[in-house]
Design an enzyme around this catalytic site. Structure first.
Site, PDB file in Angstrom:
ATOM      1  N   CYS A 175      72.734  50.992  88.627  1.00 14.80           N
ATOM      2  CA  CYS A 175      71.870  50.090  89.372  1.00 14.80           C
ATOM      3  C   CYS A 175      70.622  50.839  89.805  1.00 14.80           C
ATOM      4  O   CYS A 175      70.699  51.757  90.607  1.00 14.80           O
ATOM      5  CB  CYS A 175      72.615  49.571  90.592  1.00 14.80           C
ATOM      6  N   THR A 197      67.482  65.943  90.829  1.00 15.82           N
ATOM      7  CA  THR A 197      66.612  65.458  89.753  1.00 15.82           C
ATOM      8  C   THR A 197      65.548  66.500  89.420  1.00 15.82           C
ATOM      9  O   THR A 197      65.270  66.777  88.246  1.00 15.82           O
ATOM     10  CB  THR A 197      65.959  64.115  90.153  1.00 15.82           C
ATOM     11  N   THR A 228      55.320  74.909 100.112  1.00 16.57           N
ATOM     12  CA  THR A 228      55.953  75.295 101.388  1.00 16.57           C
ATOM     13  C   THR A 228      57.326  74.635 101.482  1.00 16.57           C
ATOM     14  O   THR A 228      57.473  73.442 101.206  1.00 16.57           O
ATOM     15  CB  THR A 228      55.063  74.863 102.567  1.00 16.57           C
ATOM     16  N   GLN A 278      78.362  65.997  92.206  1.00 13.39           N
ATOM     17  CA  GLN A 278      79.440  65.192  92.801  1.00 13.39           C
ATOM     18  C   GLN A 278      80.631  66.029  93.242  1.00 13.39           C
ATOM     19  O   GLN A 278      81.622  65.487  93.743  1.00 13.39           O
ATOM     20  CB  GLN A 278      79.896  64.109  91.801  1.00 13.39           C
ATOM     21  N   SER A 300      73.019  68.756  95.149  1.00  9.50           N
ATOM     22  CA  SER A 300      72.134  67.851  95.887  1.00  9.50           C
ATOM     23  C   SER A 300      72.727  67.638  97.278  1.00  9.50           C
ATOM     24  O   SER A 300      73.893  67.255  97.408  1.00  9.50           O
ATOM     25  CB  SER A 300      72.029  66.514  95.146  1.00  9.50           C
ATOM     26  N   ALA A 301      71.931  67.889  98.316  1.00 14.31           N
ATOM     27  CA  ALA A 301      72.468  67.885  99.688  1.00 14.31           C
ATOM     28  C   ALA A 301      73.042  66.541 100.105  1.00 14.31           C
ATOM     29  O   ALA A 301      74.059  66.479 100.798  1.00 14.31           O
ATOM     30  CB  ALA A 301      71.366  68.310 100.658  1.00 14.31           C
ATOM     31  N   HIS A 302      72.400  65.451  99.664  1.00 17.82           N
ATOM     32  CA  HIS A 302      72.810  64.155 100.239  1.00 17.82           C
ATOM     33  C   HIS A 302      74.134  63.632  99.707  1.00 17.82           C
ATOM     34  O   HIS A 302      74.630  62.603 100.167  1.00 17.82           O
ATOM     35  CB  HIS A 302      71.696  63.115 100.086  1.00 17.82           C
TER      36      HIS A 302
HETATM   37  N1  PLP Z   1      73.341  64.188  89.078  1.00 18.58           N
HETATM   38  C1  PLP Z   1      74.348  63.400  89.490  1.00 18.58           C
HETATM   39  C2  PLP Z   1      75.708  63.542  88.879  1.00 18.58           C
HETATM   40  C3  PLP Z   1      74.119  62.453  90.497  1.00 18.58           C
HETATM   41  O1  PLP Z   1      75.107  61.667  90.909  1.00 18.58           O
HETATM   42  C4  PLP Z   1      72.815  62.349  91.051  1.00 18.58           C
HETATM   43  C5  PLP Z   1      72.511  61.325  92.078  1.00 18.58           C
HETATM   44  O2  PLP Z   1      72.875  60.173  91.953  1.00 18.58           O
HETATM   45  C6  PLP Z   1      71.808  63.194  90.580  1.00 18.58           C
HETATM   46  C7  PLP Z   1      72.116  64.099  89.602  1.00 18.58           C
HETATM   47  C8  PLP Z   1      70.411  63.139  91.154  1.00 18.58           C
HETATM   48  O3  PLP Z   1      70.428  63.705  92.428  1.00 18.58           O
HETATM   49  P1  PLP Z   1      69.188  63.589  93.452  1.00 18.58           P
HETATM   50  O4  PLP Z   1      69.391  62.315  94.177  1.00 18.58           O
HETATM   51  O5  PLP Z   1      69.321  64.768  94.359  1.00 18.58           O
HETATM   52  O6  PLP Z   1      67.940  63.652  92.666  1.00 18.58           O
END
Ligand code: PLP
Length: 387
Positions: free
Chosen positions: A327, A73, A240, A178, A200-202
Site C-alpha cells: 500500500c 531507504t 549535519t 524487520q 531503520s529506527a522506526h
Molecule cells: N526494508 C524493509 C524490509 C522495510 O520494511 C522498510 C520499511 O517499510 C524499508 C526497508 C524502508 O525503511 P525506511 O522507512 O527507513 O526507509
C-alpha cells in the site's frame, strides 16, 4: 498510540519507545554542531557517538563501522547505487553486478532496476541452488537479501546465504530492518556473515527518518558517498547529523538489545491469534506458518475476502492493520512478494497483515478477530479444501 484503537501495524512503523522520546527531547536542546570543536559541539558529538555504540551493539558490529542515514531507504540506495569498496577483508570493489532477492522491499528494486533476481521458493525462502548457480555465471556480485520479509515475516538463513555468496567471491548486504525485537535469539547471530547490515529506527521503537548502514569491518565502505558533503560520518554520508533522531535510535537500540530474546509473550499472542483465525475461517491460509519467520507477523488470506474492502472496515472499527507493504500513497497494489512465492490470485488479492509488538494487548487481537468474524458473517465456515 491511540488508546481506544487496536494498532496492529508494527511492521509499517512501531510506536516510539519512552526511552527514545526522552533521549530525543534532551537532544533537541543541544545547540552545538557535532563537527564543532567547542564544548557545545563536543556535547552534540557525544550524543552521536553514544548512539553509534548502541546501534553497533545491537547489530553485533563495531561503532566505527556504523554510518547514520535518513533511514533504510537511503542506506539501500547508497549501497546499490554506489557499491562497496575494500570489501570482505580484501580490496574488492563490488557493485558492477548486483543480485537481489525476489521478495526484497520496493526500495531495493527502485534503486537497482537492472539487478538480477535471486528467486524464492513457495516457502518464501531464497532458492540456494539457484543463487549459487547465478553467482558463478559472472564476476563477483553485490548481493542484497533481507533478514525477514516485511509482509510475510518469513526469515532467511543469513549465515548460510553468506557462505554461498562468499564462496563465489561476492559480498552480502542484509536489509535487517524487520529483525530487531522480532526474532528469537540475538540479532547479531542471525546476521553472522553479512558484509553490511541495514537498520531503520522506526521499526524498533525509534523515530522515523533515521537509520544506519553497518559494515562488518573497517575496510568495507561505500565505494563513494551517495550524499556528498562536509565529510561527516567518515566521509560516507555528508550533512549535519540528525542529532535528535540519532539519539532516539540509540536509545531504542539499547532498549531492544537489553530486552534480549523475543519475549515468549509475542509468540504466544501471535499463535493464539492464528488459532482463533483458523477457528473463524478453517480455510484461511497463513503465510510461512511452521517455517522460519518473525515472532510478530501473521499474513493471512481468506477465500472470498478482499483485502482492500476489509482494510476499510477494520479501520472504521478501530483496528489498524495492513494488506502487506503493497500500500503506497493510499493505493493498494498487488504484492510482488506473494507473486514471487507463486501464490494464487485470491491470496494476493486477499492478504491481510497483522503485525504486533510488546505493547500489543490481547484485547487488540480479540477486537481484530471480532471485526473479521463480522465481515465473514453469512459466508459460513469452510474447510481448507474449499480454497
Ligand atoms: N526494508 C524493509 C524490509 C522495510 O520494511 C522498510 C520499511 O517499510 C524499508 C526497508 C524502508 O525503511 P525506511 O522507512 O527507513 O526507509
Amino acid at each position: 498510540m491511540p488508546g481506544a484503537r487496536a494498532y496492529l501495524d508494527w511492521n509499517a512503523s512501531a510506536p516510539l519507545l519512552p526511552e527514545a522520546r526522552a533521549a530525543m527531547l534532551a537532544a533537541l536542546d543541544e545547540a552545538g554542531n557535532p563537527s564543532s570543536i567547542h564544548a557545545e559541539g563536543r556535547a552534540a558529538r557525544a550524543i552521536v557517538e553514544a548512539a553509534r555504540a548502541e546501534v553497533a551493539a545491537l547489530a553485533g558490529g563495531e561503532a566505527e563501522n556504523v554510518v547514520f542515514t535518513s533511514g533504510a531507504t537511503e542506506a539501500i540506495n547508497a549501497v546499490l547505487r554506489r557499491g562497496l569498496g575494500g570489501c570482505c577483508g580484501r580490496d574488492l570493489a563490488v557493485g558492477e553486478r548486483v543480485i537481489v532477492g525476489a521478495t526484497e522491499h520496493a526500495a531495493v528494486f527502485a534503486a537497482a532496476a537492472a539487478a538480477e533476481i535471486a528467486p524464492v521458493g513457495p516457502d518464501g525462502l531464497i532458492d540456494r541452488a539457484a543463487l549459487a548457480a547465478r553467482l558463478v555465471e559472472g564476476p563477483p556480485a553485490l548481493v542484497m537479501i533481507q533478514l525477514a520479509n516485511n509482509e510475510t515475516g518469513i526469515r532467511q538463513d543469513i549465515p548460510a546465504l553468506a557462505g554461498i555468496v562468499h564462496a563465489a567471491g561476492g559480498a552480502l548486504v542484509v536489509d535487517a530492518v524487520q529483525g530487531p525485537g522480532r526474532i528469537a535469539g540475538p540479532l547479531a547471530a542471525a546476521l553472522d556473515g553479512a558484509d553490511a547490515v541495514i537498520l531503520s529506527a522506526h521499526k524498533f521503537g525509534g523515530p522515523k527518518g533515521v537509520g544506519a548502514l553497518i559494515f562488518a569491518d573497517r575496510r568495507t565502505r561505500l565505494a563513494s558517498a551517495l550524499i556528498a558533503g562536509g565529510g561527516q560520518e567518515r566521509g560516507q554520508r555528508g550533512g549535519t547529523e540528525n542529532i535528535p533522531g540519532i539519539a532516539g535510535m540509540g536509545a531504542a537500540a539499547r532498549a531492544v538489545h537489553a530486552a534480549g530474546k523475543v519475549p515468549e509473550r509475542l509468540i504466544h499472542l501471535r499463535d493464539t491469534f492464528e488459532n482463533h483465525l483458523n477457528h473463524i475461517a478453517a480455510d484461511a491460509l497463513i503465510a510461512g506458518q511452521g517455517g522460519p519467520r518473525l515472532a510478530n507477523t501473521s499474513l493471512f488470506a481468506i477465500p472470498g475476502l478482499s483485502a482492500e474492502k476489509a482494510l476499510i472496515a477494520f479501520d472504521l472499527a478501530g483496528v489498524a492493520l495492513s494488506s502487506g507493504s503493497a500500500c503506497s500513497s493510499g493505493k493498494v497494489r498487488a504484492s510482488h512478494v506473494l507473486r514471487a512465492m507463486g501464490a494464487a490470485e485470491w491470496v494476493i488479492e486477499g492478504a491481510l497483515r497483522v503485525s504486533i509488538g510488546p505493547a500489543t494487548r490481547e484485547e487488540d487481537l480479540e477486537r481484530c478477530l471480532a471485526v473479521l468474524a463480522r465481515q465473514l458473517r453469512g459466508r459460513g465456515n469452510r474447510p481448507r479444501s474449499a480454497a
